[in-house]
Every structure is written in structure tokens, then in C-alpha cells.
Design a protein around this motif. Sequence first.
Motif, PDB file in Angstrom:
ATOM      1  N   ARG A 118      25.400 -45.798 -23.318  1.00 42.50           N
ATOM      2  CA  ARG A 118      24.953 -45.549 -24.674  1.00 42.50           C
ATOM      3  C   ARG A 118      24.297 -44.183 -24.766  1.00 42.50           C
ATOM      4  NH1 ARG A 118      21.218 -49.158 -28.566  1.00 42.50           N
ATOM      5  NH2 ARG A 118      19.520 -47.958 -27.729  1.00 42.50           N
ATOM      6  N   GLU A 119      24.724 -43.419 -25.751  1.00 42.41           N
ATOM      7  CA  GLU A 119      24.212 -42.051 -25.904  1.00 42.41           C
ATOM      8  C   GLU A 119      23.069 -42.013 -26.921  1.00 42.41           C
ATOM      9  OE1 GLU A 119      25.910 -37.851 -27.467  1.00 42.41           O
ATOM     10  OE2 GLU A 119      27.314 -39.184 -26.416  1.00 42.41           O
ATOM     11  N   ILE A 120      22.009 -41.334 -26.553  1.00 41.95           N
ATOM     12  CA  ILE A 120      20.857 -41.191 -27.459  1.00 41.95           C
ATOM     13  C   ILE A 120      20.880 -39.776 -28.012  1.00 41.95           C
ATOM     14  CG2 ILE A 120      18.347 -41.177 -27.628  1.00 41.95           C
ATOM     15  CD1 ILE A 120      18.325 -43.210 -25.331  1.00 41.95           C
ATOM     16  N   THR A 121      20.845 -39.662 -29.329  1.00 38.49           N
ATOM     17  CA  THR A 121      20.801 -38.332 -29.937  1.00 38.49           C
ATOM     18  C   THR A 121      19.475 -38.158 -30.664  1.00 38.49           C
ATOM     19  OG1 THR A 121      21.876 -39.150 -31.927  1.00 38.49           O
ATOM     20  CG2 THR A 121      23.302 -38.174 -30.268  1.00 38.49           C
ATOM     21  N   MET A 122      18.944 -36.994 -30.526  1.00 36.26           N
ATOM     22  CA  MET A 122      17.675 -36.675 -31.198  1.00 36.26           C
ATOM     23  C   MET A 122      18.000 -36.015 -32.530  1.00 36.26           C
ATOM     24  SD  MET A 122      15.239 -37.557 -29.109  1.00 36.26           S
ATOM     25  CE  MET A 122      13.802 -36.628 -29.558  1.00 36.26           C
ATOM     26  N   LYS A 123      17.273 -36.423 -33.555  1.00 39.66           N
ATOM     27  CA  LYS A 123      17.458 -35.805 -34.860  1.00 39.66           C
ATOM     28  C   LYS A 123      16.590 -34.549 -34.948  1.00 39.66           C
ATOM     29  CE  LYS A 123      18.699 -39.711 -37.709  1.00 39.66           C
ATOM     30  NZ  LYS A 123      18.424 -40.402 -38.970  1.00 39.66           N
ATOM     31  N   THR A 124      17.129 -33.552 -35.619  1.00 38.45           N
ATOM     32  CA  THR A 124      16.328 -32.346 -35.849  1.00 38.45           C
ATOM     33  C   THR A 124      15.352 -32.632 -36.995  1.00 38.45           C
ATOM     34  OG1 THR A 124      17.814 -31.443 -37.520  1.00 38.45           O
ATOM     35  CG2 THR A 124      18.280 -30.859 -35.218  1.00 38.45           C
ATOM     36  N   ARG A 125      14.331 -31.811 -37.102  1.00 39.55           N
ATOM     37  CA  ARG A 125      13.351 -31.968 -38.178  1.00 39.55           C
ATOM     38  C   ARG A 125      14.051 -31.927 -39.538  1.00 39.55           C
ATOM     39  NH1 ARG A 125       8.839 -28.790 -36.838  1.00 39.55           N
ATOM     40  NH2 ARG A 125       7.675 -30.646 -36.409  1.00 39.55           N
ATOM     41  N   ASN A 126      15.044 -31.040 -39.680  1.00 38.90           N
ATOM     42  CA  ASN A 126      15.763 -30.928 -40.957  1.00 38.90           C
ATOM     43  C   ASN A 126      16.519 -32.216 -41.277  1.00 38.90           C
ATOM     44  OD1 ASN A 126      16.241 -29.298 -43.245  1.00 38.90           O
ATOM     45  ND2 ASN A 126      18.356 -28.984 -42.550  1.00 38.90           N
ATOM     46  N   GLU A 127      17.097 -32.846 -40.256  1.00 35.76           N
ATOM     47  CA  GLU A 127      17.799 -34.116 -40.481  1.00 35.76           C
ATOM     48  C   GLU A 127      16.829 -35.212 -40.893  1.00 35.76           C
ATOM     49  OE1 GLU A 127      21.575 -33.832 -37.406  1.00 35.76           O
ATOM     50  OE2 GLU A 127      19.601 -34.309 -36.612  1.00 35.76           O
ATOM     51  N   ILE A 128      15.644 -35.215 -40.278  1.00 36.53           N
ATOM     52  CA  ILE A 128      14.634 -36.225 -40.615  1.00 36.53           C
ATOM     53  C   ILE A 128      14.175 -36.061 -42.058  1.00 36.53           C
ATOM     54  CG2 ILE A 128      12.275 -37.026 -40.126  1.00 36.53           C
ATOM     55  CD1 ILE A 128      12.852 -36.200 -37.155  1.00 36.53           C
ATOM     56  N   TYR A 129      13.895 -34.840 -42.442  1.00 35.45           N
ATOM     57  CA  TYR A 129      13.363 -34.594 -43.788  1.00 35.45           C
ATOM     58  C   TYR A 129      14.451 -34.304 -44.817  1.00 35.45           C
ATOM     59  CZ  TYR A 129       8.911 -34.371 -41.382  1.00 35.45           C
ATOM     60  OH  TYR A 129       7.812 -34.665 -40.629  1.00 35.45           O
ATOM     61  N   GLN A 130      15.712 -34.336 -44.416  1.00 35.75           N
ATOM     62  CA  GLN A 130      16.861 -34.181 -45.311  1.00 35.75           C
ATOM     63  C   GLN A 130      16.733 -32.983 -46.266  1.00 35.75           C
ATOM     64  OE1 GLN A 130      16.633 -38.074 -46.950  1.00 35.75           O
ATOM     65  NE2 GLN A 130      17.746 -38.992 -45.281  1.00 35.75           N
ATOM     66  N   GLY A 131      16.352 -31.847 -45.714  1.00 32.55           N
ATOM     67  CA  GLY A 131      16.270 -30.637 -46.534  1.00 32.55           C
ATOM     68  C   GLY A 131      15.057 -30.582 -47.450  1.00 32.55           C
ATOM     69  N   GLU A 132      14.197 -31.589 -47.364  1.00 28.83           N
ATOM     70  CA  GLU A 132      13.030 -31.622 -48.246  1.00 28.83           C
ATOM     71  C   GLU A 132      12.035 -30.513 -47.923  1.00 28.83           C
ATOM     72  OE1 GLU A 132      12.080 -35.697 -47.603  1.00 28.83           O
ATOM     73  OE2 GLU A 132      13.075 -36.314 -49.454  1.00 28.83           O
ATOM     74  N   GLY A 133      12.046 -30.029 -46.672  1.00 26.57           N
ATOM     75  CA  GLY A 133      11.156 -28.934 -46.300  1.00 26.57           C
ATOM     76  C   GLY A 133      11.446 -27.685 -47.113  1.00 26.57           C
ATOM     77  N   ALA A 134      12.724 -27.350 -47.228  1.00 21.66           N
ATOM     78  CA  ALA A 134      13.120 -26.176 -48.003  1.00 21.66           C
ATOM     79  C   ALA A 134      12.785 -26.375 -49.475  1.00 21.66           C
ATOM     80  CB  ALA A 134      14.618 -25.910 -47.832  1.00 21.66           C
ATOM     81  N   GLN A 135      13.013 -27.580 -49.977  1.00 25.39           N
ATOM     82  CA  GLN A 135      12.694 -27.897 -51.378  1.00 25.39           C
ATOM     83  C   GLN A 135      11.197 -27.775 -51.630  1.00 25.39           C
ATOM     84  OE1 GLN A 135      14.178 -31.812 -52.318  1.00 25.39           O
ATOM     85  NE2 GLN A 135      14.878 -31.121 -54.302  1.00 25.39           N
ATOM     86  N   LEU A 136      10.423 -28.357 -50.739  1.00 23.87           N
ATOM     87  CA  LEU A 136       8.963 -28.316 -50.867  1.00 23.87           C
ATOM     88  C   LEU A 136       8.457 -26.876 -50.856  1.00 23.87           C
ATOM     89  CD1 LEU A 136       6.211 -29.812 -50.874  1.00 23.87           C
ATOM     90  CD2 LEU A 136       6.330 -29.792 -48.399  1.00 23.87           C
ATOM     91  N   LEU A 137       8.963 -26.066 -49.936  1.00 26.92           N
ATOM     92  CA  LEU A 137       8.565 -24.654 -49.881  1.00 26.92           C
ATOM     93  C   LEU A 137       8.973 -23.919 -51.155  1.00 26.92           C
ATOM     94  CD1 LEU A 137       9.311 -23.740 -46.174  1.00 26.92           C
ATOM     95  CD2 LEU A 137       7.076 -23.741 -47.290  1.00 26.92           C
ATOM     96  N   ARG A 138      10.147 -24.220 -51.697  1.00 21.78           N
ATOM     97  CA  ARG A 138      10.581 -23.580 -52.938  1.00 21.78           C
ATOM     98  C   ARG A 138       9.620 -23.920 -54.073  1.00 21.78           C
ATOM     99  NH1 ARG A 138      13.130 -23.854 -57.792  1.00 21.78           N
ATOM    100  NH2 ARG A 138      13.602 -26.055 -57.840  1.00 21.78           N
ATOM    101  N   PHE A 139       9.233 -25.185 -54.177  1.00 25.84           N
ATOM    102  CA  PHE A 139       8.324 -25.586 -55.248  1.00 25.84           C
ATOM    103  C   PHE A 139       6.973 -24.885 -55.122  1.00 25.84           C
ATOM    104  CE2 PHE A 139      10.675 -29.895 -55.336  1.00 25.84           C
ATOM    105  CZ  PHE A 139      11.661 -29.368 -56.154  1.00 25.84           C
ATOM    106  N   ILE A 140       6.434 -24.845 -53.916  1.00 31.56           N
ATOM    107  CA  ILE A 140       5.102 -24.242 -53.744  1.00 31.56           C
ATOM    108  C   ILE A 140       5.154 -22.729 -53.928  1.00 31.56           C
ATOM    109  CG2 ILE A 140       3.196 -23.880 -52.107  1.00 31.56           C
ATOM    110  CD1 ILE A 140       3.653 -26.785 -51.218  1.00 31.56           C
ATOM    111  N   THR A 141       6.218 -22.076 -53.466  1.00 33.16           N
ATOM    112  CA  THR A 141       6.298 -20.624 -53.670  1.00 33.16           C
ATOM    113  C   THR A 141       6.645 -20.285 -55.118  1.00 33.16           C
ATOM    114  OG1 THR A 141       8.575 -20.586 -52.849  1.00 33.16           O
ATOM    115  CG2 THR A 141       6.838 -20.041 -51.266  1.00 33.16           C
TER     116      THR A 141
END
Length: 186
Positions: free
Chosen positions: A1-24
Motif C-alpha cells: 500500500r502506497e502512502i502519499t502526502m498531500k501538499t499544503r495547497n491540496e489540503i487548503y484547496q487553493g484557499e491560501g491564494a484566495q485568502l491572500l487576495r482578499f486581505i491584499t
Amino acid sequence: REITMKTRNEIYQGEGAQLLRFITTYHSLQYEQVLRLFSKNRESIKSLITSLVKQKRIIYDKENGLLCDSQESANNPDYGMIASFWVLLDFKNAIVYHTDGEFPVKLNFFSKDEWYEVLYVPQEQEYLINHVMESQTKSDAKRLVVLETEEQAAKIHITGVIAFCLVDSSTGSVVKLILDVILISL
């Protein structure tokens, strides 16, 4: 069985970029406003905010409950924008797109085939706001005007106003004053 790690972007589903856009875009927002923007996953957004603060990409002013894009925004938050943003949040489910505006419009948002402008009118600035809006080219936008007091409504003479609003920024409650000044609460 293969274990894959999710990247931060996958975890937050692009919400980081959205959040930064709103605050800026808006420069200073209340922590609670940001959580309400992402109401489906409050806990992951709290973690994302903590991460962005640690990375020094945003500033969290805990004393005033503000998330800011710069120290200048933290030192001089635009309370008119914050009040206007509470109005935008009342329309959250119908909004297709939103962005900041040009003085005296604090922000613009689009809902289906309608365009809205949210204006903020500080005390004793009614004449200035009337004058500036009079000199602008005609717009098809529906205007929501945020006031500090109910009495200001009689001093505002702007075309396209569909409602005057009073905002309690401590709770986020918005009371709309319809043009004949009948109070209705959302």
C-alpha cells in the motif's frame, strides 16, 4: 500500500491564494469576517491564517481582531472598508465576484447579472460624497450606502441608492434602512 502526502495547497484547496487576495485587496479585515467568507471549513482556515502569520505574509492584530496585509494597514485600519465588508457578507451566497472600489466606493460586487457598489459615508462627509458621486459618469450599479448614523440618510443625494445601511462592526449585524427609512433587520 502506497502512502502519499498531500501538499499544503491540496489540503487548503487553493484557499491560501484566495485568502491572500482578499486581505491584499481590502488591506484590513476582521478575523471573524475572514472566517465567515470561508464558513464551510472554519477550522482549516484558522490553521491557514496561523500559517500565513508565521510566514509573515499577513499580520494578525489580536488586540483589535484584525488581519492585515501590512503594518501600515494594522496601524491605520480602514473602518469604512470593514463596515462595508459586513454588508458584502450579507450577500455572500449570491456573489459571483467582489473587489475593492475607487473613492468613495469601498467595494464592488457582482451577483448574477447585477452590479453593486458599497459606499461608506463618514459623519460630516455627506456633502463631499454627494459632490464626488455627482461628478462621476452614470453607472448601472445598485448602490448600498453605509452610514454612521440614521440621520445622515436625509443628507445623501446619490442616484442608484437602493438602501442605506447601519453596521455594528463588533457583531457584524447589518440593519438596512430602506429609502423611506423603514427599518428592517436581516
